[in-house]
Enzyme design. Structure first.
Site, PDB file in Angstrom:
ATOM      1  N   TYR A 290       0.821  -1.232   0.000  1.00 48.61           N
ATOM      2  CA  TYR A 290       0.000   0.000   0.000  1.00 48.61           C
ATOM      3  C   TYR A 290       0.847   1.271   0.000  1.00 48.61           C
ATOM      4  O   TYR A 290       2.042   1.221   0.186  1.00 48.61           O
ATOM      5  CB  TYR A 290      -1.092  -0.026   1.058  1.00 48.61           C
ATOM      6  CG  TYR A 290      -0.766  -0.029   2.536  1.00 48.61           C
ATOM      7  CD1 TYR A 290       0.480   0.235   3.054  1.00 48.61           C
ATOM      8  CD2 TYR A 290      -1.804  -0.288   3.430  1.00 48.61           C
ATOM      9  CE1 TYR A 290       0.701   0.245   4.412  1.00 48.61           C
ATOM     10  CE2 TYR A 290      -1.591  -0.285   4.806  1.00 48.61           C
ATOM     11  CZ  TYR A 290      -0.327  -0.008   5.287  1.00 48.61           C
ATOM     12  OH  TYR A 290      -0.112   0.008   6.625  1.00 48.61           O
ATOM     13  N   GLU A 291       0.206   2.372  -0.312  1.00 45.84           N
ATOM     14  CA  GLU A 291       0.914   3.642  -0.600  1.00 45.84           C
ATOM     15  C   GLU A 291       1.932   3.458  -1.719  1.00 45.84           C
ATOM     16  O   GLU A 291       2.968   4.120  -1.741  1.00 45.84           O
ATOM     17  CB  GLU A 291       1.608   4.188   0.658  1.00 45.84           C
ATOM     18  CG  GLU A 291       0.691   4.644   1.749  1.00 45.84           C
ATOM     19  CD  GLU A 291      -0.290   5.726   1.314  1.00 45.84           C
ATOM     20  OE1 GLU A 291       0.018   6.484   0.376  1.00 45.84           O
ATOM     21  OE2 GLU A 291      -1.377   5.773   1.903  1.00 45.84           O
ATOM     22  N   GLY A 292       1.604   2.599  -2.666  1.00 41.75           N
ATOM     23  CA  GLY A 292       2.510   2.331  -3.770  1.00 41.75           C
ATOM     24  C   GLY A 292       3.386   1.130  -3.486  1.00 41.75           C
ATOM     25  O   GLY A 292       4.163   1.134  -2.535  1.00 41.75           O
TER      26      GLY A 292
ATOM     27  N   GLN B 281       7.498   2.540  -5.922  1.00 41.50           N
ATOM     28  CA  GLN B 281       8.560   3.324  -5.288  1.00 41.50           C
ATOM     29  C   GLN B 281       9.804   3.314  -6.172  1.00 41.50           C
ATOM     30  O   GLN B 281      10.477   4.335  -6.334  1.00 41.50           O
ATOM     31  CB  GLN B 281       8.938   2.745  -3.909  1.00 41.50           C
ATOM     32  CG  GLN B 281       7.795   2.548  -2.936  1.00 41.50           C
ATOM     33  CD  GLN B 281       6.999   3.797  -2.672  1.00 41.50           C
ATOM     34  OE1 GLN B 281       7.565   4.879  -2.549  1.00 41.50           O
ATOM     35  NE2 GLN B 281       5.679   3.681  -2.629  1.00 41.50           N
TER      36      GLN B 281
END
Lengths: 596, 596
Positions: A437-439, A444
């Protein structure tokens, strides 16, 4: 206690590696005096250890559940959240004018670590609320700031980020949620959002959803996305709650881990339209969301470090307690398993990676403070560039590392680790979300390669490498096997990283897929080398203090040994990663789709 | 279908790498004609894919449960087990005189892989029964063989292994279960055993527990352990069932994975004593159990390969199906994610490691057949030594690898991977037991270092390395980047492995803990180098066939690309492992216990 905050290491990193004394002299950071920081960390450690940490395992066994559109959170969460916000912990890094403590990010960072180590599931509500506060501070109107920020900081309300849709995953270009202007400055929002952390819960009286949506005339793709405030309950002029908005939780997910944190499917506008308020300008939503996401990505990196620390503490406690088999070097009876070399190896690997990632992240937090508060613009800009280079590494490497650490944590427990009652398995399950999550790590890594490395021709990466080389030179001045090993492996690692940066810059135009085939490996290599650099810096400080007869000798000697472990066992992986990146794209890309 | 057996790769490995044609000419292996083998594999693939594989995910959601001493297994297990045994699949590798098919281990091995890939939880009942059969064949009296083996092979009954006790874990010296002779040739058994796989269930009419226990006058430690048959129901002279024995399941564990397989706590003798029958001679129980365990360890290694294959297939299917984001090389719209380089990298890593571990295990199975069936004693002995060197690697490396593969399988699914409904998370949870049971990776590594490497001064290891070098020489004769890469990395890997073997042999006496600090890393290094060796052998065969215009060109070309991937991405880790082993023990062992 199931979690004891590693205050000694945190203080060491803050003071010796992340330059707290310099940060606390920046304009706006003056409150971060040594006494204040010590008091904040100690109080936070106490609260997290006593109030939050005991909830972690029970809340995994009895997670939050959905019923008729409402979500009941795990036993104790509501009360713990009251305690958390009333003590002011949501506001550590937020401005005093809105009720926060106005402390630098560097000081907030260990607090965040402690909170997440205590319970990832619980801490997520604070992490998402932080993100909403950041977004509103950056892009909200004065009126929006005045209305929404203080209740978020005081925990009267909480915040969410609404990006993902069923068809869109990480690809925000595919967002379909619509926002139709009503002519009165408000919008009606229609659409489905999934994977919304704390999208519904019973811990606060209102939830402020920040929602990405398209206005009717928006251009296609990511350039046509706007950001909206869509509160669960509308908010009157005086700040009191108005009508229930048309934003409803239709289900929550049954997940592998972080089970106590509700992951909601939110339906906007099924009953006439959810009232939303535009944040900033139309079509700039992605830009604002990225501000929020960068903070959130750093936060998820901290989650990795926090989880690794907790898994390490659990494994150490078990290894000291569990008696089994004789000592290899000969003993009459069975010994505690911490005496067995491979158990020791796993514990050292857990410890070394956690300490290295902590050091790198805290140093990053300090750079962020310099980037925001330093009076000199050029200095701000230079620090921002390095911080932004580090964010995908802090997020990606710390979380990838935490999976391995949580895995070793189970392994140290042997068969008992596989039994849910023991609790080690929860960390293994929880860890798996952090690289997603959050990429994902790949996202990243794309950021690291595309925006952070090749765009400036590797300039920022090289500037960091120059600092690594300076540390290598300092290592050469110290006698002893430990420092020789650190120097050897750090030099090999920095050389490998430089070759990879050069490879990426040289080939990005001619062979973009070949470069991106190694993107995640590059992220890992950068994490290893920069983490190893921090461990070497730490060992140098420790050596100096020991020479001077200062500080806690056992702690400082352990730091040197741990840094040496990191060099021999983790930094030594650099050469293999270099080969896989520079030589390995043909193997990655060689098969046709139908050969799979 | 959720699982399609990789018959093409299996046949390739059997025929081209594991010398099936040679094995099938051994005395007692003559039934393994090419036609028979093909038919067996195809039928097994059909049965596993159609009958067992569909049970895997539902049985994870509704696992076996305990009620009043009985265990009800997941829906469909009972019927599937009937189908399994009635088709003769329990007996593939067991002697025809007891109702088995009498096929070589090499042919049974792909069958075992298919069964475990279909459902680890289901397959465990067969794996444990295999172990019981092996132990009785080796050490049972003629009367015991006659009474117990056939019903185990035909699936009328199943078998268990009872080693672990609450205080004893992996340390069998600490076993306390007592067996008191009754003067009539029988014993009364008293004690508690934990972690007993399929220790209670409803899939067969009787369960034959093989139990380690101590007789009253037994010497302390592992030299005082005997092996007993303790059936759930006593067996009359005519083979019919008699009274319920005093062996009861008091609970089953709530586990991270393999939830459908009941893991029992068994209480022996709480109501007067459980009737047991000595197997072989008193105090030789550990020796017999090791026979069974070596077979079971090989089987657990196959579980790792099986799980990795299934996780790979699932990830490939998702990556081909899921459309998201544009192609990096430029496309107008979103593409299936298999086009994204890092997804491709993960899939190749999963594939390459699975294929390498499969090849190594099957080659090991062939060596086992040579060790048991070759007419020449020296040949038998030489092959046995190599097989025994490989067993801890096949167990340890294949299962460690499977954890990484299952992890990548979740990662390929992104956020969906974290949702239990998707099924990828089950593989991640299930995988975690494989590096623990039948001896943790550290226990495998201790075996590899102690009994298999230093005891003969590294002779067997060196004999295998000589074969690796021969393959390196063959690689040098083939043109092309792929083969140059394979040769470079295999040569570096074999050099690293040789240095490590020399290091271990040279230092075992002077620094035993320093040697064992690197034991698991040595196991991984050996797995990587020997797996890479098999991939290189496979690539050479593929090249030769392509040159000759034989075989399936797409498959053969994929094999070469996959071998190259393995070289650049996996074999390239060898140097780092060498450093960690040879240089890294000071870091492992440097801290005092209270510094943790």
């Amino acid at each position: 206690m199931s979690y004891i905050a590693p205050l000694k290491d945190m203080q060491f990193v803050l003071n010796e590696l992340a330059n707290l004394s310099e940060i606390s002299q920046l304009p706006g950071c003056e409150d971060a005096t040594p006494d204040t920081v010590e008091a904040v960390l100690e109080e936070n450690a106490k609260f997290c250890g006593e109030v939050i940490a005991p909830l972690n395992h029970p809340s995994d066994k009895e997670p939050s559940f959905w019923h008729d559109g409402n979500v009941t959170t795990s036993k104790g969460f509501k009360e713990a959240f009251r305690g958390f916000v009333e003590a002011g912990w949501q506001g550590v890094q937020h401005p005093a004018e809105f009720g926060g403590q106005g402390l630098p990010k560097l000081v907030a960072t260990p607090c965040i670590e402690m909170l997440h180590a205590s319970s990832l599931s619980f801490a997520l509500v604070a992490l998402l609320t932080d993100g909403a506060i950041e977004a509103l501070l950056t892009a909200g109107s004065e009126e929006q700031k005045a209305r929404f920020i203080e209740p978020l900081i005081t925990g009267k309300w909480t915040g969410t980020m609404n990006l993902t849709e069923p068809q869109a995953g990480s690809d925000l270009a595919a967002v379909r949620t619509r926002a139709v202007p009503q002519g009165d400055g408000t919008y009606k929002v229609f659409g489905t959002k999934i994977f919304i952390t704390y999208g519904e819960h019973d811990m606060a009286e209102n939830i402020i959803h920040l929602v990405l949506a398209r206005t009717p005339d928006a251009p296609p793709g990511v350039k046509g996305i706007s950001l909206f405030i869509v509160p669960k309950f509308l908010v009157n002029e005086d700040g009191s709650l108005g009508a229930r908005n048309d934003a409803h939780c239709v289900s929550i997910e049954h997940k592998l881990g972080i089970k106590a944190s509700p992951t909601a499917v939110l339906q906007f506008g099924d009953h006439g339209g959810a009232t939303g308020y535009l944040v900033g300008e139309e079509n700039r939503g992605l830009e604002y969301m990225f501000i929020m996401m960068n903070a959130a990505r750093f936060g998820v990196g901290m989650q990795g470090i926090a989880l690794a620390e907790r898994a390490y503490q659990k494994a150490v406690a078990y290894a000291k307690d569990r008696v089994q088999s004789r000592d290899l070097a000969g003993s009459s009876g069975p010994v505690s398993i911490i005496h067995h070399p491979d158990v020791r190896r796993m514990l050292m690997s857990m410890r070394a990676q956690t300490e290295a990632a902590r050091a790198l992240a805290y140093v990053g937090a300090g750079l962020s403070d310099l980037a925001h508060h330093h009076p000199d613009e050029a200095t701000r800009k230079a620090n921002l560039a390095v911080y932004e280079y580090l964010v995908p590494i802090i997020k990606g490497w710390s979380t990838e590392m935490s999976e391995n650490v949580a895995r070793d944590g189970v392994q140290v427990h042997g068969g008992m680790g596989f039994i849910e009652e023991t609790g080690a398995a929860q960390h293994y399950r929880d860890a798996k979300i952090l690289t997603i999550y959050e990429g994902t790590t790949a996202i990243q890594a794309n950021d690291l390669v595309g925006r952070k490395t090749v765009r400036d021709g590797g300039a920022v990466a090289k500037s960091i490498l120059a600092q690594v080389r300076a540390t290598e030179a300092q290592l050469a001045e110290v006698q002893g096997d430990e420092f020789a090993a650190m120097r050897r492996e750090l030099a090999a690692g920095s050389a490998a990283l430089e070759q990879v940066v050069d490879f990426m810059v040289a080939n990005i135009k001619s062979d973009i897929k070949g470069v991106f085939a190694g993107s995640v490996l590059y992220l890992k290599l950068a994490g290893i080398v920069l983490g190893g650099w921090q461990m070497a810096r730490a060992a140098l400080v420790a050596h100096k203090k020991l020479q001077a007869g200062e500080g806690d000798a056992a702690f400082l000697r352990a730091k040197i040994t741990t840094a040496r472990f990191f060099a021999d066992h983790i930094l030594s992986q650099a050469g293999g990663l270099r080969t896989a990146i520079v030589e390995g794209s043909a193997g990655v890309l060689g098969l046709a789709e139908d050969q799979f």
